[in-house]
Design a protein around this motif. Structure first.
Motif, PDB file in Angstrom:
ATOM      1  N   GLY A   2      45.749  53.077 -15.758  1.00 22.83           N
ATOM      2  CA  GLY A   2      47.114  51.860 -15.448  1.00 22.83           C
ATOM      3  C   GLY A   2      47.697  51.190 -15.651  1.00 22.83           C
ATOM      4  N   ASN A   3      48.546  50.162 -15.730  1.00 21.68           N
ATOM      5  CA  ASN A   3      49.759  49.510 -16.489  1.00 21.68           C
ATOM      6  C   ASN A   3      49.553  48.693 -16.889  1.00 21.68           C
ATOM      7  OD1 ASN A   3      51.305  52.170 -15.469  1.00 21.68           O
ATOM      8  ND2 ASN A   3      51.922  51.725 -13.705  1.00 21.68           N
ATOM      9  N   SER A   4      48.597  48.261 -17.462  1.00 15.44           N
ATOM     10  CA  SER A   4      48.337  47.097 -18.061  1.00 15.44           C
ATOM     11  C   SER A   4      49.404  47.301 -19.253  1.00 15.44           C
ATOM     12  CB  SER A   4      47.141  46.669 -18.794  1.00 15.44           C
ATOM     13  OG  SER A   4      46.856  45.925 -18.905  1.00 15.44           O
ATOM     14  N   CYS A  40      50.106  55.984 -12.025  1.00 13.36           N
ATOM     15  CA  CYS A  40      50.401  54.756 -11.529  1.00 13.36           C
ATOM     16  C   CYS A  40      52.085  54.327 -11.493  1.00 13.36           C
ATOM     17  CB  CYS A  40      49.443  53.730 -11.038  1.00 13.36           C
ATOM     18  SG  CYS A  40      48.048  53.994 -11.343  1.00 13.36           S
ATOM     19  N   ASN A  41      52.491  54.376 -10.507  1.00  9.14           N
ATOM     20  CA  ASN A  41      54.219  54.240 -10.440  1.00  9.14           C
ATOM     21  C   ASN A  41      55.510  54.739 -11.526  1.00  9.14           C
ATOM     22  OD1 ASN A  41      53.723  52.964  -8.460  1.00  9.14           O
ATOM     23  ND2 ASN A  41      52.858  50.400  -8.928  1.00  9.14           N
ATOM     24  N   ASN A  76      54.622  53.493  -5.461  1.00  9.10           N
ATOM     25  CA  ASN A  76      55.373  52.437  -4.887  1.00  9.10           C
ATOM     26  C   ASN A  76      56.776  52.919  -4.257  1.00  9.10           C
ATOM     27  OD1 ASN A  76      53.053  52.333  -4.256  1.00  9.10           O
ATOM     28  ND2 ASN A  76      52.459  50.167  -5.409  1.00  9.10           N
ATOM     29  N   ARG A  82      62.676  48.432  -8.308  1.00  4.69           N
ATOM     30  CA  ARG A  82      62.221  47.758  -9.918  1.00  4.69           C
ATOM     31  C   ARG A  82      63.168  48.790 -10.622  1.00  4.69           C
ATOM     32  NH1 ARG A  82      56.215  45.867  -9.247  1.00  4.69           N
ATOM     33  NH2 ARG A  82      56.061  45.230  -7.825  1.00  4.69           N
ATOM     34  N   THR A 104      44.264  47.985  -4.765  1.00  5.88           N
ATOM     35  CA  THR A 104      45.621  48.249  -5.969  1.00  5.88           C
ATOM     36  C   THR A 104      45.767  49.401  -5.647  1.00  5.88           C
ATOM     37  OG1 THR A 104      44.211  48.189  -8.012  1.00  5.88           O
ATOM     38  CG2 THR A 104      45.281  46.006  -7.169  1.00  5.88           C
ATOM     39  N   THR A 105      46.600  49.607  -6.307  1.00 11.67           N
ATOM     40  CA  THR A 105      47.128  51.816  -6.396  1.00 11.67           C
ATOM     41  C   THR A 105      45.450  51.970  -7.694  1.00 11.67           C
ATOM     42  OG1 THR A 105      49.486  51.704  -6.372  1.00 11.67           O
ATOM     43  CG2 THR A 105      48.565  53.210  -7.139  1.00 11.67           C
ATOM     44  N   LEU A 132      43.184  50.839  -7.600  1.00 11.84           N
ATOM     45  CA  LEU A 132      41.543  51.190  -7.046  1.00 11.84           C
ATOM     46  C   LEU A 132      41.855  51.644  -6.544  1.00 11.84           C
ATOM     47  CD1 LEU A 132      38.155  49.264  -7.782  1.00 11.84           C
ATOM     48  CD2 LEU A 132      39.336  48.194  -4.970  1.00 11.84           C
ATOM     49  N   GLY A 175      44.234  51.360 -19.765  1.00  3.25           N
ATOM     50  CA  GLY A 175      44.904  50.653 -18.685  1.00  3.25           C
ATOM     51  C   GLY A 175      44.782  49.686 -17.292  1.00  3.25           C
ATOM     52  N   PHE A 176      43.115  48.818 -18.003  1.00  6.12           N
ATOM     53  CA  PHE A 176      43.691  48.492 -16.393  1.00  6.12           C
ATOM     54  C   PHE A 176      42.722  46.722 -17.246  1.00  6.12           C
ATOM     55  CE2 PHE A 176      42.535  50.555 -12.611  1.00  6.12           C
ATOM     56  CZ  PHE A 176      42.954  51.805 -12.376  1.00  6.12           C
ATOM     57  N   TYR A 195      52.012  42.565 -19.060  1.00  6.39           N
ATOM     58  CA  TYR A 195      51.739  43.137 -17.477  1.00  6.39           C
ATOM     59  C   TYR A 195      52.113  44.400 -17.634  1.00  6.39           C
ATOM     60  CZ  TYR A 195      50.986  43.413 -12.395  1.00  6.39           C
ATOM     61  OH  TYR A 195      50.290  43.120 -11.667  1.00  6.39           O
ATOM     62  N   TYR A 244      55.083  48.783 -20.227  1.00 10.39           N
ATOM     63  CA  TYR A 244      57.166  49.418 -20.270  1.00 10.39           C
ATOM     64  C   TYR A 244      57.869  48.720 -20.191  1.00 10.39           C
ATOM     65  CZ  TYR A 244      55.207  50.322 -15.277  1.00 10.39           C
ATOM     66  OH  TYR A 244      54.695  50.274 -14.398  1.00 10.39           O
ATOM     67  N   TYR A 249      53.599  38.516 -14.483  1.00 13.39           N
ATOM     68  CA  TYR A 249      51.923  37.794 -14.200  1.00 13.39           C
ATOM     69  C   TYR A 249      52.138  37.501 -13.356  1.00 13.39           C
ATOM     70  CZ  TYR A 249      48.722  39.863 -17.790  1.00 13.39           C
ATOM     71  OH  TYR A 249      48.249  40.623 -18.644  1.00 13.39           O
ATOM     72  N   GLU A 265      39.288  42.526  -8.403  1.00 15.71           N
ATOM     73  CA  GLU A 265      39.135  43.903  -8.578  1.00 15.71           C
ATOM     74  C   GLU A 265      37.968  44.208 -10.221  1.00 15.71           C
ATOM     75  OE1 GLU A 265      41.911  45.910  -7.816  1.00 15.71           O
ATOM     76  OE2 GLU A 265      42.783  46.153  -5.368  1.00 15.71           O
TER      77      GLU A 265
HETATM   78  N1  CTP Z   1      46.924  47.022 -13.567  1.00 14.48           N
HETATM   79  C1  CTP Z   1      45.834  46.410 -14.614  1.00 14.48           C
HETATM   80  N2  CTP Z   1      46.180  45.169 -14.874  1.00 14.48           N
HETATM   81  C2  CTP Z   1      47.770  45.240 -15.407  1.00 14.48           C
HETATM   82  C3  CTP Z   1      48.532  46.451 -14.706  1.00 14.48           C
HETATM   83  C4  CTP Z   1      47.666  46.702 -13.722  1.00 14.48           C
HETATM   84  O1  CTP Z   1      44.649  46.498 -14.213  1.00 14.48           O
HETATM   85  N3  CTP Z   1      48.237  44.352 -16.021  1.00 14.48           N
HETATM   86  C5  CTP Z   1      46.085  48.760 -12.847  1.00 14.48           C
HETATM   87  C6  CTP Z   1      46.422  47.287 -11.296  1.00 14.48           C
HETATM   88  O2  CTP Z   1      45.011  48.417 -10.753  1.00 14.48           O
HETATM   89  C7  CTP Z   1      47.921  48.367 -10.522  1.00 14.48           C
HETATM   90  C8  CTP Z   1      47.824  49.761 -11.578  1.00 14.48           C
HETATM   91  O3  CTP Z   1      47.416  49.336 -12.931  1.00 14.48           O
HETATM   92  O4  CTP Z   1      47.485  48.835  -9.156  1.00 14.48           O
HETATM   93  C9  CTP Z   1      49.416  50.141 -11.777  1.00 14.48           C
HETATM   94  O5  CTP Z   1      49.783  49.250 -12.212  1.00 14.48           O
HETATM   95  P1  CTP Z   1      51.335  48.803 -11.120  1.00 14.48           P
HETATM   96  O6  CTP Z   1      52.362  49.806 -10.802  1.00 14.48           O
HETATM   97  O7  CTP Z   1      51.595  47.112 -12.126  1.00 14.48           O
HETATM   98  O8  CTP Z   1      50.609  48.679  -9.558  1.00 14.48           O
HETATM   99  P2  CTP Z   1      50.760  47.006  -8.823  1.00 14.48           P
HETATM  100  O9  CTP Z   1      52.321  46.599  -9.140  1.00 14.48           O
HETATM  101  O10 CTP Z   1      49.833  46.310  -9.177  1.00 14.48           O
HETATM  102  O11 CTP Z   1      51.545  47.342  -7.405  1.00 14.48           O
HETATM  103  P3  CTP Z   1      50.570  48.106  -6.731  1.00 14.48           P
HETATM  104  O12 CTP Z   1      50.916  46.515  -6.172  1.00 14.48           O
HETATM  105  O13 CTP Z   1      51.197  49.492  -6.480  1.00 14.48           O
HETATM  106  O14 CTP Z   1      49.428  47.762  -6.799  1.00 14.48           O
END
Ligand code: CTP
Length: 319
Positions: free
Chosen positions: A108-110, A131-132, A153, A159, A241-242, A244, A261-262, A276, A279, A284, A298
């Protein structure tokens, strides 16, 4: 909290018993975590009643032709035509056909990944999902480099690549796509009407420059099926979300699933601030009314699955 029920094969895997405030600490501690094979298999079986990752990961060439009209999943009144380019890029067979992996990482991207030192560990997994189009090169120590599947996405083009306003941004995206080097690029092209042009630009770029990626475009029923599975298990997500989605798909072809990264919270377990995204400077947003996601909910479900050994969440440093 959310609880996994393991008695009887027909019972739901995850039950939300209350709306008590979320306790963020992850238990059992990383070192004590043990994979629960029986539960993993049960979850795979249950999810198979709603969707089949092998099929739903992408629409196939045989099922569409140029000119076909598709209604967007979340904008039913808006339609798109299947373009020649999109048709060209549809896979002939599922990119996951007969695939099985011992361990998978879903990244994930956190911002919790920053200073985690998890890069090496992530790269040891047999199959790594990201992701993304999140950048890796500059963050390799914390996030690793290996990428077998990456999602995109359409909003990412806006973005992170300034809607390709000029040659510099087009080149940046092109370089990122080239760096994928044969991995799967998963583009939800049919979700919402906003992405129409962006998907077309990316498709065109890939074809024009013969970019070596295996494109995949999720099936029209995937989102509803995933939502249905979790709703049946009393996890009331608005729109998965992506992250999940990736977990739900991965249960089909991964024996053990490791999540990094979740962490959808602004403070870590020691009350230090967490970005959030690891990178960029996005803030949030999921708490706002406008956001379709319910990330903390989730997370609660994933944490419960971690506690039961169905998956492993890493939210701190890797050893
Ligand atoms: N995520 C997370 N906590 C964060 C950011 C992201 O748990 N602070 C997880 C989420 O499951 C998210 C995934 O990492 O779907 C990928 O992050 P991101 O690219 O930010 O996805 P979203 O912006 O949520 O876009 P989407 O609408 O595709 O879910």
């Amino acid at each position: 909290g959310v609880e996994v029920v393991i008695n009887g094969s027909s019972s739901p895997a995850v039950v939300d018993r209350s709306n008590e405030s979320i306790k963020h600490n992850i238990q059992p501690a990383s070192a004590k975590w043990k994979h629960n094979q029986t539960l993993s298999l049960r979850i795979r079986k249950q999810i198979l009643k709603f969707l089949d990752a092998e099929k739903d990961i992408s629409v196939l060439k045989g099922t569409l032709k140029p000119g076909d009209i598709i209604h967007y999943i979340f904008d039913r009144d808006s339609t798109m035509n299947v373009s020649q380019n999109l048709y060209e890029l549809l896979p002939r067979t599922s990119p996951l056909k007969n695939k099985h992996f011992r361990t998978c990482a879903i990244v994930g991207n956190s911002g919790v990944l920053l200073n985690s030192g998890c890069g090496q560990e992530i790269d040891t997994h047999s199959f790594v999902i990201r992701c993304n189009l999140a950048p890796v090169q500059e963050y390799a120590r914390d996030v690793g480099l290996k990428t077998d599947l990456v999602t995109m996405n359409p909003s990412v083009i806006q973005r992170a690549f300034e809607d390709l306003v000029n040659a510099t941004w087009r080149e940046k995206l092109l370089q990122r796509l080239h760096s994928l080097n044969g991995s799967i690029l998963w583009i939800p092209a049919f979700t919402a009407r906003g992405g129409k042009e962006r998907v077309e630009w990316v498709n065109e770029l890939i074809l024009k420059h013969r970019v070596n990626v295996r494109t995949a475009y999720p099936s029209l029923r995937l989102l509803h099926a995933v939502r249905g599975y979790w709703l049946t298990n009393r996890v009331h997500i608005k729109r998965p979300t992506t992250g999940l989605l990736m977990y739900t798909l991965a249960t089909r072809f991964c024996n053990q699933i490791y999540l990094y990264g979740f962490w959808p919270f602004p403070l870590d377990q020691n009350q230090n601030p967490v970005k959030y995204h690891y990178y960029d400077s996005l803030k949030y947003g999921y708490t706002s009314q406008a956001s379709p996601h319910t990330m903390p909910l989730e997370f609660k479900a994933l944490k419960s699955l971690h506690e039961q050994g169905a998956l492993k969440l890493t939210v701190g440093q890797c050893d």
